[in-house]
Every structure is written in structure tokens, then in C-alpha cells.
Write an enzyme that holds these catalytic residues in place. Structure first.
Site, PDB file in Angstrom:
ATOM      1  N   THR A 116       0.817  -1.214   0.000  1.00 24.09           N
ATOM      2  CA  THR A 116       0.000   0.000   0.000  1.00 24.09           C
ATOM      3  C   THR A 116       0.847   1.259   0.000  1.00 24.09           C
ATOM      4  OG1 THR A 116      -1.837  -1.105   1.084  1.00 24.09           O
ATOM      5  CG2 THR A 116      -1.752   1.284   1.312  1.00 24.09           C
ATOM      6  N   THR A 175       0.738  -4.318   4.301  1.00 29.70           N
ATOM      7  CA  THR A 175       0.329  -4.682   5.660  1.00 29.70           C
ATOM      8  C   THR A 175      -0.446  -5.991   5.748  1.00 29.70           C
ATOM      9  OG1 THR A 175      -1.669  -3.315   5.478  1.00 29.70           O
ATOM     10  CG2 THR A 175       0.316  -2.277   6.408  1.00 29.70           C
ATOM     11  N   ASP A 176      -1.103  -6.408   4.651  1.00 27.98           N
ATOM     12  CA  ASP A 176      -1.959  -7.594   4.740  1.00 27.98           C
ATOM     13  C   ASP A 176      -1.198  -8.873   5.059  1.00 27.98           C
ATOM     14  OD1 ASP A 176      -4.580  -6.551   4.402  1.00 27.98           O
ATOM     15  OD2 ASP A 176      -4.125  -6.218   2.291  1.00 27.98           O
TER      16      ASP A 176
END
Length: 172
Positions: free
Chosen positions: A23, A94-95
Site C-alpha cells: 500500500t 500490511t496484509d
């Protein structure tokens, strides 16, 4: 009262920064969330944070972390292992940041800190520069190990998860 300056650790070495996408480097094209991972925003972020030297940037990947494969994680681990530096920062989506941190836990002789952003660095309101600054301080002061530094907290690899609903990391 006499105030003595804080003595920081001496001999801070070069910090190697590996970019993997996520992201932090997303570029959105429309309201339907069509995006691609663009060129790393890291040079601009470092300048904004007034970090001018003491680092080397290595671009590894430009992927959303949901698209990372086992082979991609093996490449990240291999790049970190073969890096002569002892202090490593990794930009990461971040996932699946916690999964990559767990894979890197096999590298025991370096201080490795992963960080990212909940909003792309290109957006006016983003946590990207804050997370970079926090990770920069963390990698200089933590002992050898693998960590995630997000939103003012440091988590050890294997003991963290992303709470998607709350949009934050927490201890697992």
C-alpha cells in the site's frame, strides 16, 4: 538542574532498505480502487523525514502483499541473508507483513524491521512517513531479531497480527 544530553548508541552502521511494494507505494486510478504498485516513494519519504544519508535502497519487488508467493518470500529472505549490512528495513504491504516477518525469523544475526502504511504515501493523509521514522529509530536501537514497526508500536515476528477491521496491528 543540570541536563545531560542523551547518549545514543555509537557506531550506527549503514541501514539497508529493501522495498517490496504494498500500500505504501500504491497508485490509485479511479474510485473503484483500481491500482498498481508504482515506483517506490521511499526516496521522497526519507527526504521528508530529513533522513539524508546512512542508507542504501534495494528494490526487490513491486507487489501488493496479497499477491506475494512463497518464492517471493524466499527471495526476500535470500536478499536479507546475503546483504552485508546488519540493520535492515523492509517496506511491505500490511496484509501479509506478519507472514513475511515469520519467514525472516530464520535470519538470526541481523536486526530486521518491516514497516508499511495503511494509506499510500502519495495521499495527503498517510501514516507512511511516521511509520518510516518510527522504524528508522527502531532498527537502530533494537537487538538482533525480526520486528514489525507500525503506528508507534514494535511487535516481534510471530507474535503479531493485523486487525483489518480496526486497521491496526496487535499482539497475537
Amino acid at each position: 538542574m543540570f541536563w545531560a544530553p542523551v547518549q545514543l548508541r555509537e557506531n550506527i552502521h549503514m541501514i539497508d532498505i529493501f522495498t517490496t511494494g504494498g500500500t505504501i507505494d500504491k497508485v490509485y486510478f479511479d474510485a473503484n480502487s483500481q491500482f498498481e504498485i508504482g515506483a517506490s516513494q521511499l526516496p521522497e519519504m526519507l527526504a521528508e523525514a530529513n533522513i539524508r544519508d546512512g542508507f542504501r535502497i534495494h528494490e526487490l519487488l513491486r507487489k501488493d502483499s496479497l499477491d506475494l508467493t512463497a518464492e517471493d518470500r524466499d527471495s526476500i529472505v535470500s536478499a536479507v541473508r546475503s546483504c552485508p549490512g546488519q540493520r535492515i528495513l523492509i517496506t511491505h504491504g500490511t496484509d501479509t507483513m506478519a507472514e513475511t516477518a515469520a519467514a525472516l525469523d530464520a535470519v538470526s544475526d541481523k536486526t530486521i524491521v518491516l514497516f508499511g502504511a495503511m494509506q499510500p504515501a502519495r495521499m495527503r493523509v498517510s501514516d507512511a512517513v511516521f511509520n518510516l521514522g518510527f522504524a528508522w529509530g527502531a532498527v537502530q536501537n533494537l537487538p538482533s531479531g525480526v520486528y514489525i514497526a507500525m503506528n508507534g508500536e514494535v511487535f516481534e515476528a510471530g507474535a503479531v497480527r493485523k486487525n483489518r477491521e480496526a486497521q491496526r496491528f496487535e499482539r497475537a
